[in-house]
Design a protein around this motif. Structure first.
Motif, PDB file in Angstrom:
ATOM      1  N   SER A 107      -1.752   3.202   8.001  1.00 36.51           N
ATOM      2  CA  SER A 107      -2.564   2.701   6.895  1.00 36.51           C
ATOM      3  C   SER A 107      -1.783   2.357   5.636  1.00 36.51           C
ATOM      4  O   SER A 107      -2.338   1.746   4.719  1.00 36.51           O
ATOM      5  CB  SER A 107      -3.647   3.730   6.531  1.00 36.51           C
ATOM      6  N   VAL A 108      -0.482   2.743   5.536  1.00 37.91           N
ATOM      7  CA  VAL A 108       0.264   2.498   4.299  1.00 37.91           C
ATOM      8  C   VAL A 108       1.656   1.940   4.607  1.00 37.91           C
ATOM      9  O   VAL A 108       2.196   2.134   5.696  1.00 37.91           O
ATOM     10  CB  VAL A 108       0.390   3.772   3.439  1.00 37.91           C
ATOM     11  N   ASP A 109       2.208   1.269   3.605  1.00 39.86           N
ATOM     12  CA  ASP A 109       3.555   0.697   3.735  1.00 39.86           C
ATOM     13  C   ASP A 109       4.645   1.660   3.274  1.00 39.86           C
ATOM     14  O   ASP A 109       5.764   1.619   3.779  1.00 39.86           O
ATOM     15  CB  ASP A 109       3.648  -0.589   2.915  1.00 39.86           C
TER      16      ASP A 109
ATOM     17  N   LEU B 217      -5.449  10.738   5.452  1.00 41.05           N
ATOM     18  CA  LEU B 217      -5.355   9.289   5.565  1.00 41.05           C
ATOM     19  C   LEU B 217      -5.375   8.882   7.028  1.00 41.05           C
ATOM     20  O   LEU B 217      -4.975   9.651   7.918  1.00 41.05           O
ATOM     21  CB  LEU B 217      -4.043   8.795   4.938  1.00 41.05           C
TER      22      LEU B 217
ATOM     23  N   ARG C  96       0.856  -1.185   0.000  1.00 40.86           N
ATOM     24  CA  ARG C  96       0.000   0.000   0.000  1.00 40.86           C
ATOM     25  C   ARG C  96       0.893   1.236   0.000  1.00 40.86           C
ATOM     26  O   ARG C  96       1.700   1.432   0.899  1.00 40.86           O
ATOM     27  CB  ARG C  96      -0.923   0.014   1.216  1.00 40.86           C
ATOM     28  N   VAL C  97       0.735   2.052  -1.048  1.00 42.59           N
ATOM     29  CA  VAL C  97       1.605   3.207  -1.256  1.00 42.59           C
ATOM     30  C   VAL C  97       0.747   4.448  -1.416  1.00 42.59           C
ATOM     31  O   VAL C  97      -0.248   4.440  -2.146  1.00 42.59           O
ATOM     32  CB  VAL C  97       2.478   3.026  -2.525  1.00 42.59           C
ATOM     33  N   VAL C  98       1.127   5.525  -0.747  1.00 40.49           N
ATOM     34  CA  VAL C  98       0.532   6.825  -1.018  1.00 40.49           C
ATOM     35  C   VAL C  98       1.605   7.695  -1.655  1.00 40.49           C
ATOM     36  O   VAL C  98       2.690   7.870  -1.097  1.00 40.49           O
ATOM     37  CB  VAL C  98      -0.068   7.482   0.244  1.00 40.49           C
TER      38      VAL C  98
END
Length: 256
Positions: A105-107, A101, A47-49
């Motif tokens: 929540s993200v990697d 966000l 999961r990337v933002v």
């Protein structure tokens, strides 16, 4: 740079989003291999933002490597161009100083050519807030290779005419970590990836003309400089094909 001029330059891209998308360089596959090597995990399935996603140059590459990527972009013009070019990739409005966000929540939080538009006092804690345990903040910049004579000469001309722009031509020794973390909460690993692309002369001129220092100086001043630059570059590239040589400056940051 004052806060008002910084904001003006940050917003200047919105009126030139199509020019930006058509002419700015991409990034080499080696860059993403380095990210995977340094973090010890694949981008596929992560999961990337991608913050400050602009027209989606980096976002699309992350998506192509199998990442579950979400773009975050504050600008109207850039977001509209992103949606036209990448309708299958989700994008939300926001910026790195106040990420829309959830925590943990993200990697990966990635910034391609965008971190210098944030306030690190705010954007560092925000990145750490949304990262999952073991996640990483990953920053990179395409910078021109100033050991190439024609690139160094062009850099000097830009500095002379406009006062310089570190986002157009950047000293090879620049250490972006000095800009990244005034909080002392991050540990950095740095790599540089050299690559090049051959483009028509007009594409090269449109590329450098899409940088904020040209956009804020107005069309008349920029057009005059680029016309002079075209005449000079024809002496080096009479076939009107320019080899742009880049050093991608990669910073991978994890909690200290």
């Amino acid at each position: 740079m004052t806060a008002s001029s910084h904001a003006s330059r940050a917003h200047s891209f919105n009126a030139a989003a199509a020019q930006y998308a058509a002419n700015r360089p991409s990034y080499p596959s080696t860059l993403f291999e380095k990210i995977e090597e340094l973090t010890g995990r694949p981008l596929a399935g992560a999961r990337v933002v991608d913050v400050g996603a602009g027209t989606g140059i980096a976002t699309a590459l992350l998506h192509a490597r199998g990442a579950e990527v979400l773009a975050v972009e504050p600008g109207d013009g850039m977001a509209a161009q992103f949606r036209r070019a990448h309708p299958g990739i989700p994008i939300i409005r926001g910026d790195g100083n106040d990420l829309p966000l959830a925590a943990d929540s993200v990697d990966f939080v990635t910034y391609a050519q965008a971190w210098h538009w944030t306030d690190p006092v705010r954007s560092v804690p925000e990145a750490l807030r949304v990262l999952r345990p073991g996640g990483a903040l990953v920053l990179w910049w395409n910078t021109y290779a100033l050991d190439v004579p024609w690139i160094a000469a062009q850099s000097h001309r830009i500095q002379y005419r406009f006062g310089g722009d570190r986002t157009v031509h950047q000293n090879e020794g620049t250490d972006h970590s000095a800009l990244v973390d005034p909080t002392g909460r991050l540990t950095f690993t740095r790599r540089r990836v050299r690559w090049s692309r051959s483009v028509p002369l007009d594409t090269h001129l449109a590329n450098i003309g899409s940088h904020s220092i040209f956009l804020v100086h107005g069309e008349e001043a920029s057009s005059a400089f680029l016309a002079d630059e075209r005449a000079l570059l024809l002496k080096t590239f009479p076939d009107e094909v320019v080899e742009e040589v880049y050093e991608v400056d990669l910073l991978l940051a994890t909690p200290a």
